[in-house]
Design a protein around this motif. Sequence first.
Motif, PDB file in Angstrom:
ATOM      1  N   ALA A 173     -38.515 -28.617 -23.436  1.00 56.03           N
ATOM      2  CA  ALA A 173     -37.427 -29.589 -23.328  1.00 56.03           C
ATOM      3  C   ALA A 173     -36.266 -29.030 -22.516  1.00 56.03           C
ATOM      4  N   ALA A 174     -35.884 -27.774 -22.765  1.00 58.05           N
ATOM      5  CA  ALA A 174     -34.761 -27.172 -22.060  1.00 58.05           C
ATOM      6  C   ALA A 174     -35.089 -26.954 -20.582  1.00 58.05           C
ATOM      7  N   GLY A 175     -36.322 -26.561 -20.297  1.00 61.58           N
ATOM      8  CA  GLY A 175     -36.729 -26.366 -18.913  1.00 61.58           C
ATOM      9  C   GLY A 175     -36.720 -27.663 -18.131  1.00 61.58           C
ATOM     10  N   LEU A 176     -37.191 -28.729 -18.750  1.00 60.36           N
ATOM     11  CA  LEU A 176     -37.183 -30.035 -18.106  1.00 60.36           C
ATOM     12  C   LEU A 176     -35.768 -30.572 -17.934  1.00 60.36           C
ATOM     13  N   GLU A 177     -34.927 -30.344 -18.909  1.00 61.30           N
ATOM     14  CA  GLU A 177     -33.560 -30.827 -18.829  1.00 61.30           C
ATOM     15  C   GLU A 177     -32.834 -30.224 -17.631  1.00 61.30           C
ATOM     16  N   ALA A 178     -33.101 -28.956 -17.347  1.00 61.52           N
ATOM     17  CA  ALA A 178     -32.485 -28.308 -16.188  1.00 61.52           C
ATOM     18  C   ALA A 178     -32.973 -28.920 -14.881  1.00 61.52           C
ATOM     19  N   GLY A 179     -34.246 -29.360 -14.866  1.00 65.78           N
ATOM     20  CA  GLY A 179     -34.786 -30.099 -13.727  1.00 65.78           C
ATOM     21  C   GLY A 179     -35.142 -29.238 -12.536  1.00 65.78           C
ATOM     22  N   GLY A 180     -35.513 -29.930 -11.450  1.00 66.96           N
ATOM     23  CA  GLY A 180     -35.841 -29.265 -10.208  1.00 66.96           C
ATOM     24  C   GLY A 180     -37.176 -28.564 -10.173  1.00 66.96           C
ATOM     25  N   LEU A 181     -38.102 -28.932 -11.053  1.00 63.53           N
ATOM     26  CA  LEU A 181     -39.409 -28.267 -11.140  1.00 63.53           C
ATOM     27  C   LEU A 181     -40.392 -28.877 -10.144  1.00 63.53           C
ATOM     28  N   LEU A 182     -41.309 -28.051  -9.666  1.00 64.44           N
ATOM     29  CA  LEU A 182     -42.401 -28.567  -8.840  1.00 64.44           C
ATOM     30  C   LEU A 182     -43.408 -29.305  -9.716  1.00 64.44           C
ATOM     31  N   LEU A 183     -43.806 -28.680 -10.813  1.00 61.81           N
ATOM     32  CA  LEU A 183     -44.852 -29.220 -11.680  1.00 61.81           C
ATOM     33  C   LEU A 183     -44.570 -28.845 -13.117  1.00 61.81           C
ATOM     34  N   VAL A 184     -44.772 -29.783 -14.017  1.00 63.59           N
ATOM     35  CA  VAL A 184     -44.747 -29.493 -15.445  1.00 63.59           C
ATOM     36  C   VAL A 184     -46.018 -30.080 -16.042  1.00 63.59           C
ATOM     37  N   LYS A 185     -46.651 -29.347 -16.988  1.00 63.98           N
ATOM     38  CA  LYS A 185     -47.934 -29.791 -17.528  1.00 63.98           C
ATOM     39  C   LYS A 185     -47.906 -29.862 -19.057  1.00 63.98           C
ATOM     40  N   PRO A 186     -47.364 -30.934 -19.610  1.00 60.54           N
ATOM     41  CA  PRO A 186     -47.445 -31.096 -21.062  1.00 60.54           C
ATOM     42  C   PRO A 186     -48.784 -31.698 -21.471  1.00 60.54           C
ATOM     43  N   SER A 187     -49.179 -31.427 -22.698  1.00 59.43           N
ATOM     44  CA  SER A 187     -50.294 -32.160 -23.288  1.00 59.43           C
ATOM     45  C   SER A 187     -49.772 -33.507 -23.772  1.00 59.43           C
TER      46      SER A 187
END
Length: 310
Positions: A173-187
């Motif tokens: 959640a904290a990583g996504l909140e910061a944003g700017g990611l190339l890829l995130v892979k949640p189940s």
Amino acid sequence: MPRIATLTMNPTIDVSYDVARVQHTHKMRTTNEQYAPGGGGINVARVFKRLGGEALNFYLAGGATGPTLERLLSEFGLGCCRIPIAGTTRIASAVHELETGKEYRFTPSGPTIKESEWQDCLDSLSAALPLDALVLSGSLPSGVPADFYARAAAVARESGTPVVLDSSGDALAAGLEAGGLLLVKPSQGELAALVGRELEGIEEIGVEAMRFVEAGKARLVAVTLGHRGAVLARAEGPSFLPAPEIEAKSAVGAGDSFVAAMVHALANGRDELEAFCFGMAAGSAAVLSPGTGLADPEDIQRLHAQICGG
């Protein structure tokens, strides 16, 4: 050759055994004893290397088991950057019951990390970048702040390095909140936890994943659905790929194999849907064998042809 870094804050020494039948109280004699370096980022690096890439592993390790993990990484031919810690590296076990084909997994929570230790990790990352990508993968051990991956991502962005995040709970959640990611892979379960409600239908999952893309949190959101397949959210909209019909013998490293193959494809210039398909093939390949073997390149190519027609 694409070069990435992976970060594993809570690595493991993965031990796997075969046993005829699991019985309480009884001493059970095992066969096929296997040892491997494990944990999210390390698993990603193992598969990434098999696919022809190069991965530098950043990991925390210490105690009596720390040198064993370091030796295993060397035996697997993986580039290493160890951050020493006072705590003891954990040992995880996977037991394959031959009579039923079921697998039993036992994973300790891991050591408590001091602030100076996780800060050393950020400093080491900063010195090694830029690279083609930084993969932040796995759980955060006790003592590491929930926004640690967000801090690591900020370090990577300063160097122009794309960031991939595969975690869960507050760290995700904290990583996504910061944003700017190339890829995130949640189940599917991890995405449901993020949005605060159960998600069932493919369309509903796609809608919720797209919210993160539209908000600029991640360019790509790949939601893995186990035996059902996966959903990819991107600027052009959501896409669904069903999983191939195979006999699953293990769940160890399926998500890590998915990430490794998708990142490898992206780093080699393949388009987003092709990379997604390659990731699906690798995630499916990982479950074909019990234990800690992860995805085999021949299985990946065979399943890729089956899933994507080439």
